[in-house]
Design a protein around this motif. Structure first.
Motif, PDB file in Angstrom:
ATOM      1  N   ALA A 394      -0.132  -4.350   5.634  1.00 61.74           N
ATOM      2  CA  ALA A 394      -0.905  -3.114   5.734  1.00 61.74           C
ATOM      3  C   ALA A 394      -0.585  -2.372   7.029  1.00 61.74           C
ATOM      4  CB  ALA A 394      -2.402  -3.433   5.676  1.00 61.74           C
ATOM      5  N   LEU A 395      -0.494  -3.102   8.123  1.00 61.67           N
ATOM      6  CA  LEU A 395      -0.215  -2.474   9.414  1.00 61.67           C
ATOM      7  C   LEU A 395       1.163  -1.821   9.414  1.00 61.67           C
ATOM      8  CD1 LEU A 395      -1.648  -2.080  12.095  1.00 61.67           C
ATOM      9  CD2 LEU A 395      -0.502  -4.149  12.948  1.00 61.67           C
ATOM     10  N   ALA A 396       2.108  -2.437   8.718  1.00 60.82           N
ATOM     11  CA  ALA A 396       3.451  -1.855   8.625  1.00 60.82           C
ATOM     12  C   ALA A 396       3.432  -0.516   7.905  1.00 60.82           C
ATOM     13  CB  ALA A 396       4.390  -2.826   7.895  1.00 60.82           C
ATOM     14  N   LEU A 397       2.420  -0.300   7.072  1.00 64.24           N
ATOM     15  CA  LEU A 397       2.279   0.974   6.361  1.00 64.24           C
ATOM     16  C   LEU A 397       1.317   1.923   7.080  1.00 64.24           C
ATOM     17  CD1 LEU A 397       1.996  -0.361   2.678  1.00 64.24           C
ATOM     18  CD2 LEU A 397       3.997   0.670   3.780  1.00 64.24           C
ATOM     19  N   GLY A 398       0.822   1.494   8.244  1.00 65.98           N
ATOM     20  CA  GLY A 398      -0.083   2.343   9.020  1.00 65.98           C
ATOM     21  C   GLY A 398      -1.539   2.227   8.634  1.00 65.98           C
ATOM     22  N   HIS A 399      -1.899   1.150   7.947  1.00 69.33           N
ATOM     23  CA  HIS A 399      -3.284   0.967   7.497  1.00 69.33           C
ATOM     24  C   HIS A 399      -3.958  -0.145   8.292  1.00 69.33           C
ATOM     25  CE1 HIS A 399      -2.927   3.638   3.999  1.00 69.33           C
ATOM     26  NE2 HIS A 399      -1.713   3.134   3.842  1.00 69.33           N
ATOM     27  N   LYS A 400      -5.066   0.165   8.946  1.00 71.16           N
ATOM     28  CA  LYS A 400      -5.834  -0.819   9.696  1.00 71.16           C
ATOM     29  C   LYS A 400      -7.110  -1.147   8.931  1.00 71.16           C
ATOM     30  CE  LYS A 400      -4.136   0.849  14.166  1.00 71.16           C
ATOM     31  NZ  LYS A 400      -4.525   1.435  15.494  1.00 71.16           N
ATOM     32  N   VAL A 401      -7.365  -2.440   8.748  1.00 71.40           N
ATOM     33  CA  VAL A 401      -8.505  -2.850   7.937  1.00 71.40           C
ATOM     34  C   VAL A 401      -9.822  -2.392   8.556  1.00 71.40           C
ATOM     35  CG1 VAL A 401      -8.795  -5.149   8.978  1.00 71.40           C
ATOM     36  CG2 VAL A 401      -9.471  -4.756   6.593  1.00 71.40           C
ATOM     37  N   ASP A 402      -9.914  -2.375   9.891  1.00 74.71           N
ATOM     38  CA  ASP A 402     -11.154  -1.940  10.539  1.00 74.71           C
ATOM     39  C   ASP A 402     -11.486  -0.494  10.167  1.00 74.71           C
ATOM     40  OD1 ASP A 402     -10.500  -4.337  11.699  1.00 74.71           O
ATOM     41  OD2 ASP A 402     -11.090  -3.757  13.715  1.00 74.71           O
ATOM     42  N   GLU A 403     -10.475   0.357  10.143  1.00 65.06           N
ATOM     43  CA  GLU A 403     -10.701   1.769   9.825  1.00 65.06           C
ATOM     44  C   GLU A 403     -11.109   1.937   8.363  1.00 65.06           C
ATOM     45  OE1 GLU A 403      -7.124   3.770  10.931  1.00 65.06           O
ATOM     46  OE2 GLU A 403      -7.432   3.473  13.088  1.00 65.06           O
ATOM     47  N   HIS A 404     -10.510   1.181   7.483  1.00 68.89           N
ATOM     48  CA  HIS A 404     -10.867   1.267   6.065  1.00 68.89           C
ATOM     49  C   HIS A 404     -12.270   0.730   5.817  1.00 68.89           C
ATOM     50  CE1 HIS A 404      -7.132   2.632   3.994  1.00 68.89           C
ATOM     51  NE2 HIS A 404      -6.591   2.280   5.157  1.00 68.89           N
ATOM     52  N   LEU A 405     -12.672  -0.311   6.545  1.00 68.22           N
ATOM     53  CA  LEU A 405     -14.040  -0.803   6.433  1.00 68.22           C
ATOM     54  C   LEU A 405     -15.035   0.255   6.903  1.00 68.22           C
ATOM     55  CD1 LEU A 405     -13.757  -4.526   7.580  1.00 68.22           C
ATOM     56  CD2 LEU A 405     -14.837  -3.741   5.469  1.00 68.22           C
ATOM     57  N   GLN A 406     -14.686   0.976   7.941  1.00 68.70           N
ATOM     58  CA  GLN A 406     -15.598   1.976   8.478  1.00 68.70           C
ATOM     59  C   GLN A 406     -15.907   3.061   7.462  1.00 68.70           C
ATOM     60  OE1 GLN A 406     -17.382   2.038  11.234  1.00 68.70           O
ATOM     61  NE2 GLN A 406     -18.253   4.015  10.647  1.00 68.70           N
ATOM     62  N   ARG A 407     -14.953   3.366   6.596  1.00 69.59           N
ATOM     63  CA  ARG A 407     -15.193   4.410   5.594  1.00 69.59           C
ATOM     64  C   ARG A 407     -15.317   3.849   4.176  1.00 69.59           C
ATOM     65  NH1 ARG A 407      -9.814   5.620   7.391  1.00 69.59           N
ATOM     66  NH2 ARG A 407      -8.220   5.335   5.764  1.00 69.59           N
ATOM     67  N   GLY A 412      -8.190   2.410  -0.975  1.00 75.23           N
ATOM     68  CA  GLY A 412      -7.122   2.976  -0.161  1.00 75.23           C
ATOM     69  C   GLY A 412      -6.390   1.943   0.670  1.00 75.23           C
ATOM     70  N   PHE A 413      -7.040   0.815   0.962  1.00 74.49           N
ATOM     71  CA  PHE A 413      -6.384  -0.243   1.738  1.00 74.49           C
ATOM     72  C   PHE A 413      -5.468  -1.091   0.862  1.00 74.49           C
ATOM     73  CE2 PHE A 413      -6.254  -4.538   3.583  1.00 74.49           C
ATOM     74  CZ  PHE A 413      -5.779  -4.240   4.854  1.00 74.49           C
ATOM     75  N   PHE A 414      -5.958  -1.504  -0.307  1.00 75.42           N
ATOM     76  CA  PHE A 414      -5.197  -2.448  -1.121  1.00 75.42           C
ATOM     77  C   PHE A 414      -4.213  -1.789  -2.080  1.00 75.42           C
ATOM     78  CE2 PHE A 414      -8.880  -5.103   0.060  1.00 75.42           C
ATOM     79  CZ  PHE A 414      -8.196  -6.212   0.556  1.00 75.42           C
ATOM     80  N   GLU A 415      -4.474  -0.536  -2.473  1.00 80.96           N
ATOM     81  CA  GLU A 415      -3.583   0.116  -3.440  1.00 80.96           C
ATOM     82  C   GLU A 415      -2.145   0.252  -2.922  1.00 80.96           C
ATOM     83  OE1 GLU A 415      -1.469   3.114  -5.652  1.00 80.96           O
ATOM     84  OE2 GLU A 415      -2.181   3.373  -3.582  1.00 80.96           O
ATOM     85  N   PRO A 416      -1.909   0.700  -1.673  1.00 78.56           N
ATOM     86  CA  PRO A 416      -0.519   0.802  -1.204  1.00 78.56           C
ATOM     87  C   PRO A 416       0.196  -0.542  -1.120  1.00 78.56           C
ATOM     88  CG  PRO A 416      -2.010   2.057   0.213  1.00 78.56           C
ATOM     89  CD  PRO A 416      -2.852   1.214  -0.673  1.00 78.56           C
ATOM     90  N   LEU A 417      -0.561  -1.624  -1.036  1.00 79.47           N
ATOM     91  CA  LEU A 417       0.023  -2.959  -0.943  1.00 79.47           C
ATOM     92  C   LEU A 417       0.369  -3.538  -2.317  1.00 79.47           C
ATOM     93  CD1 LEU A 417      -2.429  -4.539   1.683  1.00 79.47           C
ATOM     94  CD2 LEU A 417      -0.233  -3.432   2.113  1.00 79.47           C
ATOM     95  N   GLY A 418      -0.081  -2.857  -3.367  1.00 77.50           N
ATOM     96  CA  GLY A 418       0.086  -3.401  -4.711  1.00 77.50           C
ATOM     97  C   GLY A 418      -0.834  -4.574  -4.963  1.00 77.50           C
ATOM     98  N   ASP A 419      -1.937  -4.639  -4.230  1.00 75.18           N
ATOM     99  CA  ASP A 419      -2.828  -5.791  -4.300  1.00 75.18           C
ATOM    100  C   ASP A 419      -4.168  -5.495  -4.977  1.00 75.18           C
ATOM    101  OD1 ASP A 419      -0.985  -7.470  -3.191  1.00 75.18           O
ATOM    102  OD2 ASP A 419      -1.801  -7.396  -1.159  1.00 75.18           O
ATOM    103  N   LEU A 420      -4.254  -4.393  -5.703  1.00 78.65           N
ATOM    104  CA  LEU A 420      -5.427  -4.194  -6.551  1.00 78.65           C
ATOM    105  C   LEU A 420      -5.313  -5.094  -7.777  1.00 78.65           C
ATOM    106  CD1 LEU A 420      -5.774  -0.298  -6.564  1.00 78.65           C
ATOM    107  CD2 LEU A 420      -7.124  -1.931  -5.228  1.00 78.65           C
ATOM    108  N   VAL A 421      -6.434  -5.620  -8.242  1.00 83.15           N
ATOM    109  CA  VAL A 421      -6.477  -6.384  -9.491  1.00 83.15           C
ATOM    110  C   VAL A 421      -6.949  -5.430 -10.576  1.00 83.15           C
ATOM    111  CG1 VAL A 421      -7.554  -8.301 -10.731  1.00 83.15           C
ATOM    112  CG2 VAL A 421      -6.961  -8.546  -8.306  1.00 83.15           C
TER     113      VAL A 421
END
Length: 439
Positions: A394-407, A412-421
């Motif tokens: 996630a960090l390599a794609l510019g996504h920080k979990v803390d920021e996604h938790l805040q909103r 938006g966090f897992f979709e770019p990783l291909g990790d949605l079920v």
């Protein structure tokens, strides 16, 4: 079956599928069906609501004697009616409506269901099919409340962090059909309720706001929930609750005499099915509980502590193992600055973000969390999965979990990783499923 340490994510998906399969209506209904009434005297009317409603109706149609009269109406969520098996006659009408915020289609369905109860006799049988989601789908506002008011209250509840028991207590007291009122309308007919539990503790009075069972909660309880979560309501709603005008039928009421409630599928049964599948592959399997509640991200952190200990050879869990849990967690929507993009996601995704944040890339730990109905919140995914490299990717794609938790933006966090079920509707609903693999 995928080998756990060679394809951990595929293995966890197999466990999820085992849990869902255990809760499918066709596998669980036959043992709980009553005998049909004497066709010369009475009839069988099927009424119901919930995300599993369509599948439950089809199960009854398949199992009910073909020469016994059968009719009725069931409401389910949009897109949750399963394909009709070839050769299965349609005897029960299934309609679709909105969830989790009710709409006009749900209102119309509830009105029709209540209308169908008119003229029932003591020789008639009413078979009620109730599953999670039915509270929103079976919306019939109390006298003096508009659908728009009910929609607004529902939206506030969903964002408040209230648990399912609190939400459904309030919904019961703002309804003309929930909280035992449907059963009261069916009198003097015999009522048999078949229900699939999606609530901690399997309390039938909470499942879909208990339309066919007694309600021990009160108008005063509903008022306290409004105050606790600062839910804004019109003055007439407050007045009706304060005066007790909208009180529900209570335990001991004669309207429930002779009624039967059969629990046909529960979260615990599904967790046990997943545990059995894991043990068949040589893993230890531990079920924490099927009643876990609380803020999703905080529940994720607690699970992370248990998984980290197991990974280090500490604590009560012996690796390789699977740690399983169910229940219904909550997400409190955090206020955002004006103009900020809306976060997307549900309980399962938020749990996974909290879990990932606390695991911090712990080696040897994978996880999957998903709703057993196939829909996490209002999105198109059932949940999400994570691996030891989730945060790094996630960090390599510019996504920080803390920021996604805040909103509250799990999607938006897992979709770019291909990790949605993504499963699509499963046609059942025993609520949250969480599995953590430690190898």
């Amino acid at each position: 079956m995928p080998v756990p340490n060679q394809n951990p994510q595929a293995f966890l998906k197999v466990l999820y599928d085992a849990a869902v399969t255990r809760a499918l209506p066709l596998h669980n209904t036959a043992a709980h069906l009553p005998l049909p009434p004497d066709p010369a005297k009475g009839r069988t009317l099927v009424l119901g609501a919930g995300k599993a409603g369509g599948a439950m109706a089809q199960a009854v149609e398949a199992l009910w004697p073909q020469d016994a009269p059968l009719s009725g109406l069931v409401v389910t969520r949009y897109g949750h009616t399963p394909p009709r098996p070839a050769g299965l006659p349609e005897r029960i009408e299934v309609v679709e409506a909105a969830h989790p915020v009710p709409d006009a289609a749900g209102l119309q369905a509830a009105e029709r269901i209540l209308e169908l109860t008119k003229g029932l006799t003591a020789d008639d049988l009413v078979l009620c099919l109730i599953s999670g989601g039915g509270s929103s789908l079976l919306t019939l506002p109390a006298d003096g409340i508009s659908l728009q008011v009910k929609q607004d209250i529902n939206r506030q509840l969903l964002a408040s962090g209230a648990n399912i028991s609190e939400m459904n207590c309030l919904r019961k007291h703002l309804s003309r059909i929930k909280g035992g009122r449907l059963a009261a309308a069916c009198a003097p007919a015999r009522v048999v309720t078949l229900t699939i539990s999606d609530v901690p503790g399997d309390d039938p009075s909470i499942i879909a706001s208990g339309p066919t069972v007694p309600d021990a909660s009160t108008c005063a309880d509903a008022l306290a929930i409004l105050q606790r979560y600062a839910i804004a309501v019109p003055p007439e709603v407050l007045q009706s609750l304060q005066t007790g005008a909208w009180e529900t039928p209570k335990p001991g009421s004669p309207v429930f005499a002779g009624h039967v409630v059969n629990m046909i599928a529960t979260p615990q049964q599904s967790l046990e099915a997943a545990a059995e599948a894991a043990r068949a592959e040589g893993l230890h399997a531990y079920i924490l509980s099927d009643e876990i509640e609380g803020e999703s991200r905080e529940v994720g952190k607690v699970h992370a502590a248990l998984a980290r200990a197991a990974a280090k050879g500490q604590g009560p869990f012996i690796k390789p193992c699977v740690i399983l849990s169910g229940g219904e967690t909550t997400v409190t929507i955090k206020p955002q600055p004006a103009g900020s993009p809306r976060g997307r996601g549900g309980r399962a995704g938020e749990f996974c973000m909290g879990l990932a944040q606390a695991l911090q890339g712990q080696p040897g730990v994978w996880a999957l969390a998903a709703d057993t109905d196939g829909i996490d919140g209002i999105e198109d995914n059932a949940g999400a999965q994570l691996s030891p490299d989730t945060l790094a990717r996630a960090l390599a794609l510019g996504h920080k979990v803390d920021e996604h938790l805040q909103r509250n933006d799990a999607y938006g966090f897992f979709e770019p990783l291909g990790d949605l079920v993504i499963t699509g509707p499963t046609h059942t609903n025993v609520n949250d499923f969480r599995a953590i693999l430690v190898v």
